[in-house]
Design a protein around this motif. Structure first.
Motif, PDB file in Angstrom:
ATOM      1  N   ALA A  35       0.835  -1.203   0.000  1.00  0.00           N
ATOM      2  CA  ALA A  35       0.000   0.000   0.000  1.00  0.00           C
ATOM      3  C   ALA A  35       0.869   1.253   0.000  1.00  0.00           C
ATOM      4  CB  ALA A  35      -0.927  -0.005   1.205  1.00  0.00           C
ATOM      5  N   SER A  36       1.943   1.238   0.776  1.00  0.00           N
ATOM      6  CA  SER A  36       2.851   2.388   0.844  1.00  0.00           C
ATOM      7  C   SER A  36       3.511   2.653  -0.502  1.00  0.00           C
ATOM      8  CB  SER A  36       3.925   2.143   1.911  1.00  0.00           C
ATOM      9  OG  SER A  36       3.354   2.037   3.198  1.00  0.00           O
ATOM     10  N   VAL A  37       3.921   1.579  -1.183  1.00  0.00           N
ATOM     11  CA  VAL A  37       4.537   1.734  -2.505  1.00  0.00           C
ATOM     12  C   VAL A  37       3.549   2.385  -3.474  1.00  0.00           C
ATOM     13  CG1 VAL A  37       5.429   0.487  -4.507  1.00  0.00           C
ATOM     14  CG2 VAL A  37       6.169  -0.160  -2.211  1.00  0.00           C
ATOM     15  N   LEU A  38       2.301   1.965  -3.425  1.00  0.00           N
ATOM     16  CA  LEU A  38       1.279   2.554  -4.300  1.00  0.00           C
ATOM     17  C   LEU A  38       1.053   4.026  -3.958  1.00  0.00           C
ATOM     18  CD1 LEU A  38      -1.360  -0.328  -4.482  1.00  0.00           C
ATOM     19  CD2 LEU A  38      -0.034   0.601  -6.401  1.00  0.00           C
ATOM     20  N   ILE A  39       1.042   4.348  -2.671  1.00  0.00           N
ATOM     21  CA  ILE A  39       0.846   5.734  -2.241  1.00  0.00           C
ATOM     22  C   ILE A  39       1.983   6.619  -2.737  1.00  0.00           C
ATOM     23  CG2 ILE A  39       0.775   7.259  -0.226  1.00  0.00           C
ATOM     24  CD1 ILE A  39      -0.576   4.875   1.269  1.00  0.00           C
ATOM     25  N   VAL A  40       3.215   6.166  -2.520  1.00  0.00           N
ATOM     26  CA  VAL A  40       4.378   6.943  -2.958  1.00  0.00           C
ATOM     27  C   VAL A  40       4.397   7.075  -4.478  1.00  0.00           C
ATOM     28  CG1 VAL A  40       6.895   6.986  -3.061  1.00  0.00           C
ATOM     29  CG2 VAL A  40       5.751   6.331  -0.932  1.00  0.00           C
ATOM     30  N   THR A  41       4.066   5.993  -5.184  1.00  0.00           N
ATOM     31  CA  THR A  41       4.028   6.038  -6.652  1.00  0.00           C
ATOM     32  C   THR A  41       3.003   7.049  -7.138  1.00  0.00           C
ATOM     33  OG1 THR A  41       4.684   3.704  -6.791  1.00  0.00           O
ATOM     34  CG2 THR A  41       3.672   4.683  -8.740  1.00  0.00           C
ATOM     35  N   THR A  42       1.853   7.080  -6.484  1.00  0.00           N
ATOM     36  CA  THR A  42       0.816   8.060  -6.847  1.00  0.00           C
ATOM     37  C   THR A  42       1.322   9.482  -6.646  1.00  0.00           C
ATOM     38  OG1 THR A  42      -0.935   6.507  -6.191  1.00  0.00           O
ATOM     39  CG2 THR A  42      -1.548   8.831  -6.409  1.00  0.00           C
ATOM     40  N   GLY A  43       2.000   9.722  -5.517  1.00  0.00           N
ATOM     41  CA  GLY A  43       2.549  11.050  -5.249  1.00  0.00           C
ATOM     42  C   GLY A  43       3.565  11.469  -6.287  1.00  0.00           C
ATOM     43  N   VAL A  44       4.439  10.550  -6.684  1.00  0.00           N
ATOM     44  CA  VAL A  44       5.458  10.856  -7.690  1.00  0.00           C
ATOM     45  C   VAL A  44       4.803  11.142  -9.039  1.00  0.00           C
ATOM     46  CG1 VAL A  44       7.385   9.902  -9.016  1.00  0.00           C
ATOM     47  CG2 VAL A  44       7.286   9.561  -6.543  1.00  0.00           C
ATOM     48  N   LEU A  45       3.796  10.350  -9.407  1.00  0.00           N
ATOM     49  CA  LEU A  45       3.094  10.567 -10.676  1.00  0.00           C
ATOM     50  C   LEU A  45       2.380  11.921 -10.695  1.00  0.00           C
ATOM     51  CD1 LEU A  45       1.605   7.001 -11.284  1.00  0.00           C
ATOM     52  CD2 LEU A  45       3.325   8.155 -12.699  1.00  0.00           C
ATOM     53  N   LEU A  46       1.828  12.313  -9.562  1.00  0.00           N
ATOM     54  CA  LEU A  46       1.165  13.619  -9.496  1.00  0.00           C
ATOM     55  C   LEU A  46       2.183  14.749  -9.650  1.00  0.00           C
ATOM     56  CD1 LEU A  46      -1.439  13.038  -6.629  1.00  0.00           C
ATOM     57  CD2 LEU A  46      -1.916  13.424  -9.061  1.00  0.00           C
ATOM     58  N   GLN A  47       3.388  14.559  -9.126  1.00  0.00           N
ATOM     59  CA  GLN A  47       4.405  15.591  -9.334  1.00  0.00           C
ATOM     60  C   GLN A  47       4.856  15.631 -10.790  1.00  0.00           C
ATOM     61  OE1 GLN A  47       7.889  15.547  -6.805  1.00  0.00           O
ATOM     62  NE2 GLN A  47       8.677  17.428  -7.719  1.00  0.00           N
ATOM     63  N   ILE A  48       4.966  14.465 -11.419  1.00  0.00           N
ATOM     64  CA  ILE A  48       5.311  14.439 -12.848  1.00  0.00           C
ATOM     65  C   ILE A  48       4.246  15.186 -13.645  1.00  0.00           C
ATOM     66  CG2 ILE A  48       5.531  12.950 -14.876  1.00  0.00           C
ATOM     67  CD1 ILE A  48       6.801  10.851 -13.053  1.00  0.00           C
ATOM     68  N   LEU A  49       2.977  14.938 -13.306  1.00  0.00           N
ATOM     69  CA  LEU A  49       1.886  15.647 -13.973  1.00  0.00           C
ATOM     70  C   LEU A  49       2.019  17.148 -13.759  1.00  0.00           C
ATOM     71  CD1 LEU A  49      -0.824  15.754 -15.476  1.00  0.00           C
ATOM     72  CD2 LEU A  49      -1.959  15.347 -13.270  1.00  0.00           C
ATOM     73  N   SER A  50       2.350  17.551 -12.539  1.00  0.00           N
ATOM     74  CA  SER A  50       2.531  18.969 -12.234  1.00  0.00           C
ATOM     75  C   SER A  50       3.688  19.560 -13.039  1.00  0.00           C
ATOM     76  CB  SER A  50       2.784  19.147 -10.735  1.00  0.00           C
ATOM     77  OG  SER A  50       3.013  20.496 -10.410  1.00  0.00           O
TER      78      SER A  50
END
Length: 312
Positions: free
Chosen positions: A41-56
């Protein structure tokens, strides 16, 4: 072409979302349960955060290129979209792809953590949608980043949401009551301010260029000297909040780890302050500010690991 996309990703900047979300997940594991399930779950959370920064990052460059907001006197890195190596159409498609990937990872993470709690599930789904919209409209449409509201958004999403949101999700995955603790609040605010500091250093670098192009960032509004004072103030407040989090819920001796870990960010802040009127010198400090913030975050992860295995 691949090198252009790597440049566009801003790989070094992703260290921010990676370590910010990791601190939140570490807090969740500290107050919850460490298991294979919570780790996934933590890996998915961190991956989501990184993807949102890439989008930004993509949206930031897309909006700047669309508005031709970055001129030839820009002191920051030259992006591929600025010189035409990547077209606006290609970048727009990449934004769509990253949005889908972040949505999928986010939904999986939320379902793993809060699948049986419909009310919490709805709140986090709303937060996820809001985060995507905030990333996109930073320089596009309303372009709130051009109006001086970027600091608020970064504080909320890179600080409060990244740390407290991640902690709550991991607690949910642990089957523990979802709650916020004093050190979580202090630390989320400290990390949020650190994230704003990185944005502000970039804005300090481009004060002259931004004023010419109508960007009303906080730095452009304050000017060189006041921007330097604002940066130092943020460091002092964030350092006190971080140390306060340690004193509130952890061991006194662990504050020494934080003091040492804050030295790189202190040094970078000092150099940016004394060179606040020289954009070319301030530009060099963004990288060091980013590294300093990451070192602080890693120090906190070490503290949480030590506390969990030795004292908790």
């Amino acid at each position: 072409m691949m090198s252009d996309w790597i440049t566009e990703l801003r790989i070094k900047s992703l260290l921010l979302s990676l370590t910010n979300c990791s601190v939140g997940c570490a807090l969740g594991c500290y107050y919850g349960i460490v298991s294979l399930y919570t780790i996934i779950a933590s890996v998915l959370i961190v991956t989501t955060g990184v993807l949102l920064q890439i989008l930004s990052n993509f949206a930031d460059d897309y909006g700047d290129a669309l508005k031709e907001a970055d001129g030839p006197n820009r002191l920051g890195p030259i992006r591929a979209v600025m010189i035409g190596s990547i077209s606006l159409t290609q970048l727009r498609k990449a934004m769509g792809t990253v949005t889908v990937a972040a949505t999928i990872c986010g939904i999986l993470a939320i379902y793993m953590c809060l699948g049986s709690n419909l009310q919490a599930l709805a709140w986090f789904a709303f937060l996820g949608v809001f985060a995507i919209l905030a990333a996109i409209f930073y320089t596009i449409g309303f372009a709130y980043g051009y109006k001086g509201f970027g600091d608020i958004a970064v504080f909320i999403f890179f600080g409060l949401a990244a740390v407290i949101g991640s902690q709550l999700l991991v607690l949910g995955a642990s089957g523990q009551p979802v709650d916020v603790f004093p050190d979580s609040i202090y630390l989320a605010c400290a990390i949020g301010i650190h994230s704003v500091m990185i944005l502000h250093v970039s804005a300090m670098r481009d004060i002259n260029e931004d004023r010419l192009n109508g960007k009303k960032t906080v730095a452009a509004r304050l000017g060189h000297r006041l921007s330097g004072i604002y940066l130092v103030t943020m460091f002092v407040v964030s350092a006190l909040l971080s140390l306060g989090a340690c004193l509130t819920s952890h061991k006194l001796w662990e504050c020494s780890i934080l003091v040492i870990a804050l030295i790189p960010l202190l040094a970078s802040t000092y150099r940016a302050f004394i060179h606040c009127e020289d954009g070319s010198k301030v530009a060099k400090e963004r990288k060091f500010s980013l590294i300093g913030c990451a070192i602080h975050n890693i120090a906190w992860i070490i503290i949480l690991i030590v506390d969990f295995w030795v004292y908790y």
